[in-house]
Design a protein around this motif. Sequence first.
Motif, PDB file in Angstrom:
ATOM      1  N   GLU A  80      -1.159  37.027-108.008  1.00  0.00           N
ATOM      2  CA  GLU A  80      -0.209  38.070-108.412  1.00  0.00           C
ATOM      3  C   GLU A  80      -0.323  39.368-107.617  1.00  0.00           C
ATOM      4  O   GLU A  80       0.668  40.025-107.365  1.00  0.00           O
ATOM      5  CB  GLU A  80      -0.402  38.379-109.898  1.00  0.00           C
ATOM      6  CG  GLU A  80       0.082  37.226-110.759  1.00  0.00           C
ATOM      7  CD  GLU A  80      -0.133  37.478-112.231  1.00  0.00           C
ATOM      8  OE1 GLU A  80      -0.660  38.546-112.590  1.00  0.00           O
ATOM      9  OE2 GLU A  80       0.220  36.589-113.018  1.00  0.00           O
ATOM     10  N   LYS A  81      -1.570  39.750-107.289  1.00  0.00           N
ATOM     11  CA  LYS A  81      -1.755  41.020-106.579  1.00  0.00           C
ATOM     12  C   LYS A  81      -2.421  40.740-105.218  1.00  0.00           C
ATOM     13  O   LYS A  81      -3.478  40.105-105.168  1.00  0.00           O
ATOM     14  CB  LYS A  81      -2.643  41.966-107.395  1.00  0.00           C
ATOM     15  CG  LYS A  81      -2.055  42.367-108.746  1.00  0.00           C
ATOM     16  CD  LYS A  81      -0.915  43.358-108.623  1.00  0.00           C
ATOM     17  CE  LYS A  81      -0.471  43.903-109.974  1.00  0.00           C
ATOM     18  NZ  LYS A  81       0.296  42.893-110.767  1.00  0.00           N
ATOM     19  N   ILE A  82      -1.773  41.231-104.176  1.00  0.00           N
ATOM     20  CA  ILE A  82      -2.244  40.938-102.816  1.00  0.00           C
ATOM     21  C   ILE A  82      -2.335  42.224-101.995  1.00  0.00           C
ATOM     22  O   ILE A  82      -1.465  43.091-102.092  1.00  0.00           O
ATOM     23  CB  ILE A  82      -1.281  39.926-102.135  1.00  0.00           C
ATOM     24  CG1 ILE A  82      -1.378  38.578-102.860  1.00  0.00           C
ATOM     25  CG2 ILE A  82      -1.595  39.771-100.647  1.00  0.00           C
ATOM     26  CD1 ILE A  82      -0.330  37.582-102.463  1.00  0.00           C
ATOM     27  N   ILE A  83      -3.412  42.348-101.213  1.00  0.00           N
ATOM     28  CA  ILE A  83      -3.540  43.463-100.265  1.00  0.00           C
ATOM     29  C   ILE A  83      -3.430  42.899 -98.844  1.00  0.00           C
ATOM     30  O   ILE A  83      -4.078  41.898 -98.518  1.00  0.00           O
ATOM     31  CB  ILE A  83      -4.913  44.168-100.426  1.00  0.00           C
ATOM     32  CG1 ILE A  83      -5.043  44.847-101.788  1.00  0.00           C
ATOM     33  CG2 ILE A  83      -5.156  45.179 -99.283  1.00  0.00           C
ATOM     34  CD1 ILE A  83      -4.332  46.178-101.925  1.00  0.00           C
TER      35      ILE A  83
ATOM     36  N   PHE B 260     -11.518  44.848-108.241  1.00  0.00           N
ATOM     37  CA  PHE B 260     -10.337  45.159-109.056  1.00  0.00           C
ATOM     38  C   PHE B 260      -9.469  43.933-109.326  1.00  0.00           C
ATOM     39  O   PHE B 260      -8.348  44.062-109.793  1.00  0.00           O
ATOM     40  CB  PHE B 260      -9.515  46.274-108.405  1.00  0.00           C
ATOM     41  CG  PHE B 260     -10.098  47.634-108.642  1.00  0.00           C
ATOM     42  CD1 PHE B 260     -10.075  48.199-109.916  1.00  0.00           C
ATOM     43  CD2 PHE B 260     -10.687  48.346-107.621  1.00  0.00           C
ATOM     44  CE1 PHE B 260     -10.626  49.450-110.153  1.00  0.00           C
ATOM     45  CE2 PHE B 260     -11.239  49.602-107.844  1.00  0.00           C
ATOM     46  CZ  PHE B 260     -11.208  50.151-109.125  1.00  0.00           C
ATOM     47  N   GLY B 261      -9.977  42.754-108.992  1.00  0.00           N
ATOM     48  CA  GLY B 261      -9.254  41.539-109.329  1.00  0.00           C
ATOM     49  C   GLY B 261      -8.039  41.271-108.457  1.00  0.00           C
ATOM     50  O   GLY B 261      -7.133  40.537-108.867  1.00  0.00           O
ATOM     51  N   ILE B 262      -7.994  41.869-107.253  1.00  0.00           N
ATOM     52  CA  ILE B 262      -6.920  41.526-106.309  1.00  0.00           C
ATOM     53  C   ILE B 262      -7.078  40.042-105.969  1.00  0.00           C
ATOM     54  O   ILE B 262      -8.188  39.581-105.696  1.00  0.00           O
ATOM     55  CB  ILE B 262      -7.034  42.398-105.026  1.00  0.00           C
ATOM     56  CG1 ILE B 262      -6.874  43.888-105.359  1.00  0.00           C
ATOM     57  CG2 ILE B 262      -6.048  41.944-103.944  1.00  0.00           C
ATOM     58  CD1 ILE B 262      -5.555  44.317-105.955  1.00  0.00           C
ATOM     59  N   GLY B 263      -5.979  39.284-106.003  1.00  0.00           N
ATOM     60  CA  GLY B 263      -6.079  37.828-105.890  1.00  0.00           C
ATOM     61  C   GLY B 263      -6.254  37.319-104.474  1.00  0.00           C
ATOM     62  O   GLY B 263      -6.789  36.231-104.254  1.00  0.00           O
TER      63      GLY B 263
ATOM     64  N   ARG C 127     -15.866  34.960-101.171  1.00  0.00           N
ATOM     65  CA  ARG C 127     -15.123  34.511-102.359  1.00  0.00           C
ATOM     66  C   ARG C 127     -13.632  34.777-102.227  1.00  0.00           C
ATOM     67  O   ARG C 127     -12.804  33.969-102.627  1.00  0.00           O
ATOM     68  CB  ARG C 127     -15.678  35.214-103.602  1.00  0.00           C
ATOM     69  CG  ARG C 127     -17.128  34.839-103.903  1.00  0.00           C
ATOM     70  CD  ARG C 127     -17.662  35.570-105.103  1.00  0.00           C
ATOM     71  NE  ARG C 127     -17.796  36.985-104.870  1.00  0.00           N
ATOM     72  CZ  ARG C 127     -18.902  37.581-104.426  1.00  0.00           C
ATOM     73  NH1 ARG C 127     -19.978  36.869-104.158  1.00  0.00           N
ATOM     74  NH2 ARG C 127     -18.934  38.876-104.239  1.00  0.00           N
ATOM     75  N   LEU C 128     -13.293  35.944-101.690  1.00  0.00           N
ATOM     76  CA  LEU C 128     -11.880  36.322-101.591  1.00  0.00           C
ATOM     77  C   LEU C 128     -11.249  35.691-100.346  1.00  0.00           C
ATOM     78  O   LEU C 128     -10.025  35.555-100.281  1.00  0.00           O
ATOM     79  CB  LEU C 128     -11.789  37.856-101.537  1.00  0.00           C
ATOM     80  CG  LEU C 128     -10.497  38.502-101.989  1.00  0.00           C
ATOM     81  CD1 LEU C 128     -10.039  37.971-103.326  1.00  0.00           C
ATOM     82  CD2 LEU C 128     -10.655  40.017-102.069  1.00  0.00           C
TER      83      LEU C 128
ATOM     84  N   LYS D 275       4.150  40.679-109.531  1.00  0.00           N
ATOM     85  CA  LYS D 275       3.815  40.155-108.199  1.00  0.00           C
ATOM     86  C   LYS D 275       3.975  41.271-107.172  1.00  0.00           C
ATOM     87  O   LYS D 275       5.108  41.614-106.791  1.00  0.00           O
ATOM     88  CB  LYS D 275       4.719  38.967-107.845  1.00  0.00           C
ATOM     89  CG  LYS D 275       4.423  37.740-108.690  1.00  0.00           C
ATOM     90  CD  LYS D 275       5.380  36.624-108.390  1.00  0.00           C
ATOM     91  CE  LYS D 275       4.760  35.589-107.477  1.00  0.00           C
ATOM     92  NZ  LYS D 275       5.605  34.373-107.375  1.00  0.00           N
ATOM     93  N   THR D 276       2.864  41.835-106.774  1.00  0.00           N
ATOM     94  CA  THR D 276       2.874  42.985-105.870  1.00  0.00           C
ATOM     95  C   THR D 276       2.012  42.716-104.643  1.00  0.00           C
ATOM     96  O   THR D 276       0.887  42.250-104.771  1.00  0.00           O
ATOM     97  CB  THR D 276       2.317  44.231-106.594  1.00  0.00           C
ATOM     98  OG1 THR D 276       3.262  44.658-107.569  1.00  0.00           O
ATOM     99  CG2 THR D 276       2.072  45.383-105.633  1.00  0.00           C
TER     100      THR D 276
END
Lengths: 261, 261
Positions: free
Chosen positions: B114-117, B138-141, B167-168, B211-212
């Motif tokens: 849902e959240k992507i950087i 911060f739980g960015i996916g 992990r990410l 979804k950002t």
Amino acid sequence: MIISSRKNQTVSRSRGLINEKKFREKEALLALEGEKLCDEALKAGLKAEYALFSEEAEKKFPQTVKTLSDVCPTYIVTDEVYSYISGQKTPQGIFLAAKLLDKSENLDRIIEKEKIILLDGIQDPGNLGTIIRTAEAFGIGGMILSGDCADPYSPKALRASMGSALRLTPFCAEDTLSVALTELKKAGFALYAAMLDKTAKKLGEFSFPKKTALIIGNEGHGISQSAAEQCEKLYIPIQTAESLNAAAAAAIFCYEMSRNR
Amino acid sequence: MIISSRKNQTVSRSRGLINEKKFREKEALLALEGEKLCDEALKAGLKAEYALFSEEAEKKFPQTVKTLSDVCPTYIVTDEVYSYISGQKTPQGIFLAAKLLDKSENLDRIIEKEKIILLDGIQDPGNLGTIIRTAEAFGIGGMILSGDCADPYSPKALRASMGSALRLTPFCAEDTLSVALTELKKAGFALYAAMLDKTAKKLGEFSFPKKTALIIGNEGHGISQSAAEQCEKLYIPIQTAESLNAAAAAAIFCYEMSRNR
């Protein structure tokens, strides 16, 4: 005359100022490298002691050479000698020794402000500089550093702060933050400590009082117990068990402190 | 047998993996140093290729030696040889070569979040690692990096990320972010770019959609025009003309993105 010897007195002195905190303290001078930092120093009102340029920089930055020549003695060294002096891999070739601000006044001036950040044992100069830069950007009025923090005027910290330390001029305590905290309390500040604790309040769910002072601690050891005891605890709500880098946490606190004005 | 020669093949290989991105890519291996990172790698499910310990570390970390010996070949080297291999000033003496995750799957998996950087040209490995660490906290996916970003798997970036990159697992684009942005748009993401612009919206005065995806740019040059054109612009309200460090800005954006859930 172009200085070409590493043994020249001004060369040794400059190298000492760049590399050794004790040397800077003994001479009560800051070591500034690069066009931008030297420019910021003059704008911030620091008193120039002397400047030093590489041959290449003398040709490349005539305006900076002129500006500095007007306010202090300047020396030209060969590019090779400048590399020897400099702490940088690819130096611009501009060095300025400038008078350290009088620290003794600072605590009184800082206490007149509204928003204050205290740092307890931040030891990485990059983190320290970044926090000072962020604090200035968000209009934090003053900073107070415990004695075991890195030197905010070291070349690495100054670079990371992009010159902010020359304007925000942190007060560096002799040892712990306790004297400063007592003064702040007397002056009517609400004291906060950034830490995970059962009693901690969640950041973002309340407004900071007008006069707010907040402590950010060392990443490994956090905030010293004596300092934490005097403060209300606050935490940043994160989703994993991992912690935040001290500079990342400081950015979020500065952002929230400036929003609540 | 304790390896005492710098010319030993495993010694050369390990040194190459630590110091050279091209070598890591050719071997499709990550170079991990230190107890914590090696432990994180196994927890994250990476496949251990081989491990290497200094004599000192073999005595000091018997549990780690056992854990790694159970899953891959291990070698012992003299402390002097370990120092030669290591990229660190005071190495712990624990090295693990582990299989790089399959990058080809990543973009598809990231788009399910849902959240992507997205990072556009972040070149300082310390900043890059710090941003990945913050994003995970911060739980960015998921994270997507332009081709000119620093290597998230370089030893320096891995250390700054405290293992978060394992992990990410950022998706590293071949060149610009344009393909990823097109995919994200198709998948229904709202696209934002962190930048000062006349049309930019102020962070903190609105809620992010479910979804950002948000782009953080290179500090010097910002976000490339082609990427920025596809996004709504956002800015962090600061009080001075100074800018924020990229990792500090990213921390504030991640904090706001996670608050709006």
